[in-house]
Motif scaffolding. Structure first.
Motif, PDB file in Angstrom:
ATOM      1  N   SER A  78      31.508  45.550  26.865  1.00  0.00           N
ATOM      2  CA  SER A  78      32.605  44.291  26.530  1.00  0.00           C
ATOM      3  C   SER A  78      31.834  43.010  26.379  1.00  0.00           C
ATOM      4  CB  SER A  78      33.651  44.145  27.632  1.00  0.00           C
ATOM      5  OG  SER A  78      34.061  45.330  27.940  1.00  0.00           O
ATOM      6  N   PHE A  79      30.629  42.934  26.220  1.00  0.00           N
ATOM      7  CA  PHE A  79      29.858  41.672  25.914  1.00  0.00           C
ATOM      8  C   PHE A  79      30.376  41.201  24.741  1.00  0.00           C
ATOM      9  CE2 PHE A  79      27.242  43.777  29.274  1.00  0.00           C
ATOM     10  CZ  PHE A  79      26.925  42.764  29.780  1.00  0.00           C
ATOM     11  N   SER A  80      30.070  39.800  24.657  1.00  0.00           N
ATOM     12  CA  SER A  80      30.437  38.991  23.308  1.00  0.00           C
ATOM     13  C   SER A  80      29.210  38.694  22.581  1.00  0.00           C
ATOM     14  CB  SER A  80      31.347  37.900  23.377  1.00  0.00           C
ATOM     15  OG  SER A  80      30.885  36.965  24.353  1.00  0.00           O
ATOM     16  N   GLN A 111      30.944  49.879  36.207  1.00  0.00           N
ATOM     17  CA  GLN A 111      31.143  48.685  37.549  1.00  0.00           C
ATOM     18  C   GLN A 111      30.925  47.556  36.733  1.00  0.00           C
ATOM     19  OE1 GLN A 111      29.656  49.785  41.126  1.00  0.00           O
ATOM     20  NE2 GLN A 111      30.863  47.847  41.931  1.00  0.00           N
ATOM     21  N   THR A 112      29.980  47.171  36.186  1.00  0.00           N
ATOM     22  CA  THR A 112      29.187  45.876  35.686  1.00  0.00           C
ATOM     23  C   THR A 112      30.168  45.642  34.505  1.00  0.00           C
ATOM     24  OG1 THR A 112      27.150  46.785  36.128  1.00  0.00           O
ATOM     25  CG2 THR A 112      27.466  44.478  34.703  1.00  0.00           C
ATOM     26  N   ASN A 113      30.675  46.586  33.437  1.00  0.00           N
ATOM     27  CA  ASN A 113      31.386  46.498  32.543  1.00  0.00           C
ATOM     28  C   ASN A 113      32.764  45.841  32.627  1.00  0.00           C
ATOM     29  OD1 ASN A 113      31.294  46.279  29.514  1.00  0.00           O
ATOM     30  ND2 ASN A 113      32.264  48.157  29.461  1.00  0.00           N
ATOM     31  N   THR A 114      33.204  46.449  33.936  1.00  0.00           N
ATOM     32  CA  THR A 114      34.617  46.104  34.387  1.00  0.00           C
ATOM     33  C   THR A 114      34.531  44.579  34.972  1.00  0.00           C
ATOM     34  OG1 THR A 114      34.941  48.216  35.455  1.00  0.00           O
ATOM     35  CG2 THR A 114      36.465  46.474  35.874  1.00  0.00           C
ATOM     36  N   VAL A 115      33.557  44.149  35.638  1.00  0.00           N
ATOM     37  CA  VAL A 115      33.312  42.884  35.801  1.00  0.00           C
ATOM     38  C   VAL A 115      33.284  41.922  34.469  1.00  0.00           C
ATOM     39  CG1 VAL A 115      32.162  41.118  37.238  1.00  0.00           C
ATOM     40  CG2 VAL A 115      32.287  43.433  37.961  1.00  0.00           C
TER      41      VAL A 115
END
Ligand code: C2E
Ligand code: MG
Ligand code: MG
Ligand code: MG
Length: 280
Positions: free
Chosen positions: A197-199, A163-167
């Motif tokens: 998906s963090f940068s 869920q966090t990754n989607t946001v």
């Protein structure tokens, strides 16, 4: 005799526990009012290029000017805020405060930063409507999405990872940078680096502490940097306190950014302006 002593000891511990619980309850009650009483403050710590110490960004770090206990660091109240749910209000307060600060600095011609980092609890990100409200606040102050970075601790990522990754993905598709904070001290596996998906990746200062005396620690940091780069993360190293530590990290990667006491501790907005934003 022994029995009496035992029960005395029990009631002694019991009342100690009681005292502790009462003190926590009291603190929670006070924290509840801290926002409306304007006791919260943000300090800012510069994030600089390791190559030439030039200023890149800064991280906003919460301080609580407690009416009787003085200036409190987050370690004394963040867990309490998370448990009690107050962390949401505090998070919104911080987002709004940073946006207002950026807008003020821009008006005064002092905004020479790429972005300002804000620490956000993963649970808050998952709340319904977070993204809409987030961009409303940015719009209100004329702040661009690229001017904010959100930091989420690796530890708080673990529940509800998907869920966090989607946001995070949504935020980043709108141009908001997102960083995994305190990387390496939680329990996540390296394979997360590929899935998330963090940068940006922030390497926790625990790894830097003994880097001079412990070759294994050094090897760990070098490996994390290598893997993170392979997955296209930008890297920020936390907690550099000495020239020697800096040199070692710089040898691993000359393009890295760092924050640490060597450059500056977190300081008030006024001091940041005087020392870092006025000079250009
Ligand atoms: P963090 O996000 O990892 O922030 C970096 C912490 O390391 C800061 O502690 C900073 O003062 C400290 N630090 C930086 N460089 C050095 C160094 O060279 N040596 C040493 N010994 N320490 C260094 P601080 O300000 O006490 O904050 C602690 C943690 O509290 C933060 O860790 C962050 O997880 C949390 N926090 C702070 N502000 C907020 C906030 O507004 N919201 C939330 N949810 N958490 C916050
Ligand atoms: Mg942080
Ligand atoms: Mg950190
Ligand atoms: Mg840390």
């Amino acid at each position: 005799q022994a029995k009496r002593e035992g029960s005395n000891r029990f009631s002694y511990y019991n009342s100690k526990l009681d005292q502790k619980r009462k003190a926590l309850f009291q603190l929670q009650h006070e924290l509840n009012q801290a926002i409306s009483r304007e006791e919260l403050q943000l300090y800012y710590q510069p994030i600089v290029n390791i190559e030439d110490n030039s200023l890149r960004a800064c991280e906003a770090l919460l301080r609580w000017n407690h009416p009787t206990q003085g200036r409190l660091a987050p370690s004394t109240f963040i867990d309490l805020a998370i448990e009690s749910g107050l962390i949401d209000d505090i998070g919104w307060w911080a987002i709004e405060h940073v946006c207002k600060q950026i807008s003020d600095w821009k008006q005064q011609g002092k905004y020479h930063l790429k972005y300002v980092s804000i620490n956000i609890n993963a649970k808050q990100l998952q709340r319904y409507g977070f993204i809409d409200r987030f961009f409303e606040v940015l719009d209100l102050y004329g702040v661009k999405s690229s001017e904010i970075k959100l930091e989420i601790t690796e530890r708080s990522l673990i529940d509800n990872f998907k869920q966090t990754n989607t946001v995070i993905r949504q935020l980043q598709s709108h141009g908001v940078r997102c960083a995994i904070d305190d990387f390496g001290i939680g329990y996540s596996s390296l394979s997360y680096l590929q899935k998330l998906s963090f940068s940006v990746l922030k390497i926790d200062r625990e790894f830097i502490k003994d880097i001079l005396i412990n070759p294994e620690e050094r090897f760990l940091v070098e490996s994390i940097i290598k893997i993170a780069k392979r997955f296209h993360y930008r890297i920020v190293v936390e907690g550099i306190e000495t020239e020697e530590q800096k040199r070692i990290i710089q040898e691993m990667d000359p393009k890295i950014s760092y924050q640490g006491y060597l450059c500056s501790p977190p300081v008030s907005a006024e001091i940041l302006e005087q020392k870092f934003l006025n000079v250009l």
